[in-house]
Design an enzyme around this catalytic site. Structure first.
Site, PDB file in Angstrom:
ATOM      1  CB  SER A  15     -14.505   6.255   4.171  1.00  0.00           C
ATOM      2  OG  SER A  15     -14.447   7.475   4.874  1.00  0.00           O
ATOM      3  CG  HIS A  18     -15.757   6.527   9.360  1.00  0.00           C
ATOM      4  ND1 HIS A  18     -14.568   7.188   9.552  1.00  0.00           N
ATOM      5  CD2 HIS A  18     -15.962   6.466   8.025  1.00  0.00           C
ATOM      6  CE1 HIS A  18     -14.051   7.514   8.376  1.00  0.00           C
ATOM      7  NE2 HIS A  18     -14.879   7.109   7.429  1.00  0.00           N
ATOM      8  CG  ASP A  45     -13.631   7.171  12.951  1.00  0.00           C
ATOM      9  OD1 ASP A  45     -14.260   8.219  12.685  1.00  0.00           O
ATOM     10  OD2 ASP A  45     -13.668   6.166  12.224  1.00  0.00           O
TER      11      ASP A  45
END
Length: 456
Positions: A168, A416, A413
C-alpha cells in the site's frame, strides 16, 4: 546520521573519467540525442541542471508548463561545457542525502483538486489542523532537486508504460503521481480486471500507461490465519516462488518500481520447496523463529531473479527503498502515535535496529540483481527514499486518516503519508532519474563497448 558515500551507492561510479572519454562521450551523445531522447534537445534542460536559480519551485497557482515536444531546439545549441557539467553533476551529487528545507509555494494540488487521494491519506478532510507538513522540499547535499514538472514527466514517458509493484505504500506513491500529473491531464481507467489491487490507467494524450500490482510480500503468499498471534494476520510465505499475479504481467513495461517493507513486520511462516523452514513470531511449536530480514532477503532475491529471468522484458527496474514508520510513545495497538509537526535535521536521528537491517538487506540484494541483470543487458536503478523519509515524522496521517468517531477504535497511521505531503518528493526523485536516464544508459553502453575492445 544516515549518510552514504559514493562508493556505497550501487549505481554511482566513483572513478573520475578521463578527459578523452568525456569528450568522446559528449560527441556521441550530441549525435544521438535527437533520436533517442528528444527532451534533452532543449537547452532549457541543461540550463536547469547547471543553474542554481532553476531550483525555485513553480507557483502553485501558475498554469502547468507546456508539453515539450520532439521538435524542441536543436542539440547543437547545447554547449559542450554544459553537457560535461551535467555528466559530472550526476557523478558527484547524491540526490538521496540531504535536508528538508522550507517550500512556502507548496502544495501543488489539494484534496479538493485531486480525486486520486484515498480516504486514509486525506488528512485535510479529517481535520488535521496544521498545514506545515506540506511546505517542505528536499535539498540534496551539493546540488538541487527540482520540483516535479508534470509536463516534462509526461513527455519523457510518452508512448511508454510504468508499473508499480509492492504494497500500500506503493499505492500511496501512485496516488501522489496521479495528483501531480493532474495539472496537465487526468488518466482514464484502463484496467483489464475489476480489482483495485491491479489497476491500470491511460494518459491518452501521451499514450502512457500507469499500472499497480499489489503484492505486499513480492513472493507467493497466503493468509493462514486472519487474526494471528498479533491480530494482524499470519501469512505463509513461499520464499522461493514468485508471485505470478505480477511476474506474468510485466513483460512489456518500460519501467518497474518495486518495493516492500511494512508487511514483513507481521507474523509469517516461511516455506521453501513447500517445506516449513522457520517463521517470524508465529508462536508455533517446533518451528524455528527467524529474524525478519531472513524472509525479507529471500523475497527480494526471488523477485529480482524473476525479473532477470523474463525473456521478453527489456525495461528498467527501480528499487524504491524502505521508508521507516515514526510510531512513538507506544505500540500501534497501545496508543502509539506520530504527532510531530516538523522534519528532523539529518543529525537529529539515525536509522538503526531492524529498519537498518531491512535497508541494508535491500541494498545487498539490489547489488546482486544489478550485476546479474547487466549480463543480459537489463538496467537496475536505486530510488533511495530511506534517508529523506526517516527525517519526516511529521507527514503521516496519524489519527487524521479516518473519521473521528469515539465509538470506533481506529489505530493511528504512522506508516503511510498524507497527500499532499512528503511522499510527493518520491516522484521528484523519479522524474530527475528519468531525465538523466538517456545519458546514463549511453555512458554504460560506451563503457561496455570499451571493455569489449580491450578484451580483443
Amino acid at each position: 546520521m544516515l549518510s552514504f558515500s559514493l562508493m556505497e551507492l550501487p549505481f554511482v561510479k566513483n572513478q573520475t573519467p578521463k578527459v578523452v572519454l568525456q569528450i568522446t562521450l559528449t560527441l556521441v551523445i550530441l549525435a544521438i540525442i535527437p533520436l533517442y531522447y528528444p527532451l534533452l534537445g532543449s537547452p532549457n534542460f541543461f540550463h536547469r541542471i547547471t543553474s542554481s536559480s532553476s531550483s525555485s519551485p513553480p507557483s502553485s497557482t501558475s498554469e502547468p508548463e507546456p508539453s515539450i515536444s520532439s521538435s524542441s531546439s536543436s542539440p547543437s545549441q547545447i554547449s559542450r561545457e554544459d553537457l560535461l557539467k551535467a555528466l559530472e553533476s550526476e557523478k558527484i551529487c547524491d540526490l538521496f542525502s540531504g535536508e528538508w528545507i522550507p517550500n512556502p509555494e507548496a502544495p501543488y494540488y489539494t484534496n479538493t483538486t485531486c480525486w486520486a487521494i484515498h480516504e486514509n491519506q486525506n488528512c485535510m478532510k479529517y481535520g488535521r489542523p496544521d498545514t506545515d507538513f506540506m511546505k517542505w522540499r528536499w535539498k540534496p547535499d551539493g546540488c538541487d532537486l527540482p520540483i516535479f514538472n508534470p509536463a516534462q514527466f509526461l513527455e519523457i514517458v510518452r508512448g511508454k508504460s510504468l508499473a508499480f509493484i509492492g504494497d500500500s505504500m506503493t499505492t500511496n506513491q501512485v496516488q501522489s503521481l496521479i495528483c501531480l500529473l493532474s495539472r496537465v491531464e487526468y488518466p482514464i481507467d484502463a484496467s483489464t480486471i475489476a480489482d483495485e489491487r491491479f489497476m491500470r490507467w491511460k494518459y491518452t494524450s501521451y499514450n502512457f500507461t500507469l499500472a499497480t500490482f499489489f503484492t505486499p510480500h513480492l513472493v507467493k503468499s497466503k493468509e493462514a490465519d486472519a487474526s494471528g498471534p498479533t491480530n494482524t494476520g499470519l501469512y505463509n510465505l513461499y520464499l522461493d516462488e514468485s508471485d505470478e499475479s505480477w511476474v506474468t504481467q510485466i513483460d512489456d513495461f518500460d519501467y518497474l518500481i518495486i518495493s516492500a517493507g511494512q508487511w514483513f513486520y507481521r507474523p509469517m511462516i516461511y516455506y521453501e520447496n513447500n517445506q516449513v523452514v522457520g517463521c517470524k513470531y508465529c508462536r508455533l511449536d517446533n518451528v524455528t523463529d527467524l529474524p525478519m530480514y531472513f524472509g525479507y532477503r529471500k523475497a527480494f532475491r526471488t523477485a529480482f531473479k524473476a525479473i532477470n529471468s523474463l525473456e521478453k522484458f527489456k525495461g528498467i527496474t527501480f528499487l524504491r527503498t524502505f521508508a521507516p514508520s515514526h510510531l512513538e510513545n507506544g505500540t500501534w495497538d497501545q496508543g502509539g502515535d506520530c504527532v510531530r509537526t516538523k522534519p528532523f535535521k539529518s543529525n537529529e536521528t539515525d536509522l538503526e535496529g531492524v529498519d537498518l537491517e531491512l535497508y541494508m538487506t535491500q541494498l545487498e540484494e539490489f547489488k546482486i540483481a544489478e550485476k546479474q541483470g547487466k549480463e543480459r543487458g537489463l538496467r537496475f536503478r536505486l530510488l533511495d527514499t530511506t534517508q529523506a523519509m526517516l527525517l519526516r515524522p511529521d507527514g503521516h496521517p496519524g489519527k487524521y486518516g479516518h473519521p473521528q468517531n469515539e465509538n470506533i477504535t481506529v489505530y493511528n497511521d504512522c506508516v503511510h503519508w498524507c497527500l499532499p505531503g512528503p511522499i510527493d518528493t518520491w516522484n521528484d526523485f523519479l522524474l530527475e532519474m528519468l531525465k538523466m536516464e538517456g545519458i546514463r544508459s549511453h555512458e554504460e553502453m560506451l563503457q561496455s563497448n570499451n571493455r569489449t575492445i580491450k578484451l580483443r
